[in-house]
Design a protein around this motif. Structure first.
Motif, PDB file in Angstrom:
ATOM      1  N   ILE A  25       0.847  -1.197   0.000  1.00  0.00           N
ATOM      2  CA  ILE A  25       0.000   0.000   0.000  1.00  0.00           C
ATOM      3  C   ILE A  25       0.881   1.244   0.000  1.00  0.00           C
ATOM      4  O   ILE A  25       1.830   1.360   0.790  1.00  0.00           O
ATOM      5  CB  ILE A  25      -0.924   0.019   1.233  1.00  0.00           C
ATOM      6  CG1 ILE A  25      -1.846  -1.215   1.205  1.00  0.00           C
ATOM      7  CG2 ILE A  25      -1.738   1.306   1.290  1.00  0.00           C
ATOM      8  CD1 ILE A  25      -2.633  -1.390   2.477  1.00  0.00           C
ATOM      9  N   ILE A  26       0.581   2.197  -0.884  1.00  0.00           N
ATOM     10  CA  ILE A  26       1.318   3.463  -0.942  1.00  0.00           C
ATOM     11  C   ILE A  26       0.909   4.324   0.249  1.00  0.00           C
ATOM     12  O   ILE A  26      -0.284   4.553   0.482  1.00  0.00           O
ATOM     13  CB  ILE A  26       1.025   4.231  -2.242  1.00  0.00           C
ATOM     14  CG1 ILE A  26       1.141   3.319  -3.455  1.00  0.00           C
ATOM     15  CG2 ILE A  26       1.942   5.440  -2.363  1.00  0.00           C
ATOM     16  CD1 ILE A  26       2.482   2.705  -3.659  1.00  0.00           C
ATOM     17  N   ILE A  27       1.890   4.791   1.003  1.00  0.00           N
ATOM     18  CA  ILE A  27       1.572   5.615   2.169  1.00  0.00           C
ATOM     19  C   ILE A  27       2.080   7.051   2.046  1.00  0.00           C
ATOM     20  O   ILE A  27       1.739   7.914   2.851  1.00  0.00           O
ATOM     21  CB  ILE A  27       2.120   4.978   3.460  1.00  0.00           C
ATOM     22  CG1 ILE A  27       3.639   4.772   3.367  1.00  0.00           C
ATOM     23  CG2 ILE A  27       1.409   3.668   3.748  1.00  0.00           C
ATOM     24  CD1 ILE A  27       4.255   4.226   4.651  1.00  0.00           C
ATOM     25  N   GLY A  28       2.924   7.320   1.040  1.00  0.00           N
ATOM     26  CA  GLY A  28       3.404   8.682   0.887  1.00  0.00           C
ATOM     27  C   GLY A  28       4.356   8.826  -0.286  1.00  0.00           C
ATOM     28  O   GLY A  28       4.862   7.844  -0.829  1.00  0.00           O
ATOM     29  N   VAL A  29       4.569  10.083  -0.674  1.00  0.00           N
ATOM     30  CA  VAL A  29       5.451  10.410  -1.800  1.00  0.00           C
ATOM     31  C   VAL A  29       6.307  11.595  -1.395  1.00  0.00           C
ATOM     32  O   VAL A  29       5.820  12.543  -0.762  1.00  0.00           O
ATOM     33  CB  VAL A  29       4.621  10.776  -3.053  1.00  0.00           C
ATOM     34  CG1 VAL A  29       5.524  11.272  -4.168  1.00  0.00           C
ATOM     35  CG2 VAL A  29       3.808   9.589  -3.531  1.00  0.00           C
ATOM     36  N   SER A  30       7.602  11.539  -1.711  1.00  0.00           N
ATOM     37  CA  SER A  30       8.480  12.685  -1.431  1.00  0.00           C
ATOM     38  C   SER A  30       9.328  12.987  -2.663  1.00  0.00           C
ATOM     39  O   SER A  30       9.664  12.098  -3.443  1.00  0.00           O
ATOM     40  CB  SER A  30       9.376  12.405  -0.219  1.00  0.00           C
ATOM     41  OG  SER A  30      10.148  11.241  -0.395  1.00  0.00           O
ATOM     42  N   ASP A  31       9.634  14.250  -2.831  1.00  0.00           N
ATOM     43  CA  ASP A  31      10.389  14.702  -3.999  1.00  0.00           C
ATOM     44  C   ASP A  31      11.872  14.432  -3.804  1.00  0.00           C
ATOM     45  O   ASP A  31      12.413  14.558  -2.708  1.00  0.00           O
ATOM     46  CB  ASP A  31      10.158  16.204  -4.197  1.00  0.00           C
ATOM     47  CG  ASP A  31      10.440  16.655  -5.613  1.00  0.00           C
ATOM     48  OD1 ASP A  31      10.613  15.792  -6.493  1.00  0.00           O
ATOM     49  OD2 ASP A  31      10.484  17.870  -5.847  1.00  0.00           O
ATOM     50  N   VAL A  32      12.545  14.055  -4.889  1.00  0.00           N
ATOM     51  CA  VAL A  32      14.004  13.918  -4.908  1.00  0.00           C
ATOM     52  C   VAL A  32      14.517  15.022  -5.813  1.00  0.00           C
ATOM     53  O   VAL A  32      14.338  14.973  -7.029  1.00  0.00           O
ATOM     54  CB  VAL A  32      14.436  12.531  -5.429  1.00  0.00           C
ATOM     55  CG1 VAL A  32      15.960  12.428  -5.454  1.00  0.00           C
ATOM     56  CG2 VAL A  32      13.847  11.424  -4.556  1.00  0.00           C
ATOM     57  N   ASN A  33      15.125  16.033  -5.244  1.00  0.00           N
ATOM     58  CA  ASN A  33      15.455  17.241  -5.999  1.00  0.00           C
ATOM     59  C   ASN A  33      16.826  17.220  -6.647  1.00  0.00           C
ATOM     60  O   ASN A  33      17.216  18.182  -7.303  1.00  0.00           O
ATOM     61  CB  ASN A  33      15.374  18.468  -5.071  1.00  0.00           C
ATOM     62  CG  ASN A  33      13.954  18.786  -4.661  1.00  0.00           C
ATOM     63  OD1 ASN A  33      13.061  18.812  -5.497  1.00  0.00           O
ATOM     64  ND2 ASN A  33      13.741  19.011  -3.372  1.00  0.00           N
TER      65      ASN A  33
END
Length: 320
Positions: A25-33
């Motif tokens: 289950i997907i619980i979150g997304v964060s940017d890789v800058n």
């Protein structure tokens, strides 16, 4: 399903991709800058995290610069080639899923590793064993001659402009004084040197020709990730069959920026065991130094104008 990565992408849209394990289950997304070229997100699930990388028809860091969207197809092929080689496979993440209609690649997450850009400010230093590991990678990579590898010509043409042409235009719309006062005036001596520009044009034509060996194409500290006990190599979208000397010249140039050029050169001469044209290595080294100092692809260097002038003059000697 065509899918566009955004920071605010709905989790249910990401969950709809068919690459997840049972019960994942997907619980979150964060940017890789850190990526200059592509949109990259870290996707967190209840079981792991993975990296989603998508190419767009422009450069992520400079959206005003068009870029070939198919570059990620070349990167995928590069991953596939090195995964066939046991000595190379551990240097880069494995492919987990590929969505060609979306130019979207899902790979293992190596973790939140830092790169080696700290060598430009003196915050980091390449250790002898790390230099040797970087050379070992090139030793094995430059033995590969894959059949029907993409020519990646559109990416080379983009790179060609920003390595061999744009930095040496007297009027290119990029005022170097916005980077450092006096740099624009300093650059004019090189932009007006016709003999130098003719040599660079000649080298640029060679860069665009198809070579025989697989090269990384952007072998610099931003592509080397520090995993404590090893180095990981990423960002393969510039790869193509070309001159092994190009990778080596770029490697040496960034050694120069980190005040370790002599050490890297000594180690290369001792440990790189494939025949090469040293004059060509030096020429590519020189052009990489110059384009990073007076082109648009700037580095976080802590150098004054006199130090940059000394490096530019040194680079010029490498080209002849």
């Amino acid at each position: 399903m065509k899918f566009t990565l955004e920071n605010e992408s709905p989790i249910d849209q990401i969950q709809a991709l068919d690459c997840w394990m049972e019960g994942e289950i997907i619980i979150g997304v964060s940017d890789v800058n850190d990526s200059n070229m592509n949109k990259v997100l870290r996707i967190h699930t209840n079981q792991r995290s993975v990296i989603a990388k998508q190419s767009r028809p422009f450069v992520r860091k400079f959206p005003q610069i068009p870029a070939p969207i198919e570059r990620i197809q070349t990167e995928k092929r590069y991953y596939e080639e090195i995964q066939k080689e046991s000595e190379l496979a551990g240097f880069s993440p494995r492919i987990l899923a590929w969505y060609p209609e979306s130019y979207l690649l899902i790979t293992e997450d190596l973790g939140e590793l830092g790169d080696f850009s700290g060598i430009y400010s003196g915050e980091k230093k390449l250790q002898t064993n790390q230099i040797q590991e970087l050379i070992s990678y090139l030793n094995k990579l430059h033995q590969l001659q894959p059949v029907d590898f993409p020519d990646n010509l559109s990416m080379r043409e983009l790179n060609h402009v920003h390595i061999f042409h744009f930095p040496f235009q007297e009027e290119n719309g990029f005022n170097l004084n916005t980077i450092q006062d006096g740099l624009q005036e300093l650059s004019l001596a090189y932009k007006k040197d016709q003999e130098l520009k003719d040599r660079i044009t000649e080298l640029g034509k060679r860069y665009l020709q198809k070579g025989k060996v697989l090269i990384h194409g952007d072998y610099y500290p931003g592509s080397w990730m520090n995993a404590d006990d090893s180095i990981k190599i990423i960002d393969h979208e510039f790869s193509f069959l070309g001159d092994a000397e190009f990778d080596l010249g770029v490697f040496l140039a960034h050694g120069d920026f980190g005040n370790q050029g002599n050490e890297v050169e000594t180690q290369l001469k001792s440990n790189y065991n494939i025949p090469l044209d040293w004059n060509l290595v030096q020429a590519y080294r020189g052009i990489e130094i110059m384009r990073r100092l007076i082109g648009i692809a700037q580095l976080p260097l802590k150098l004054n104008l006199s130090q940059k002038e000394a490096l530019l003059n040194k680079a010029k000697t490498y080209l002849f």
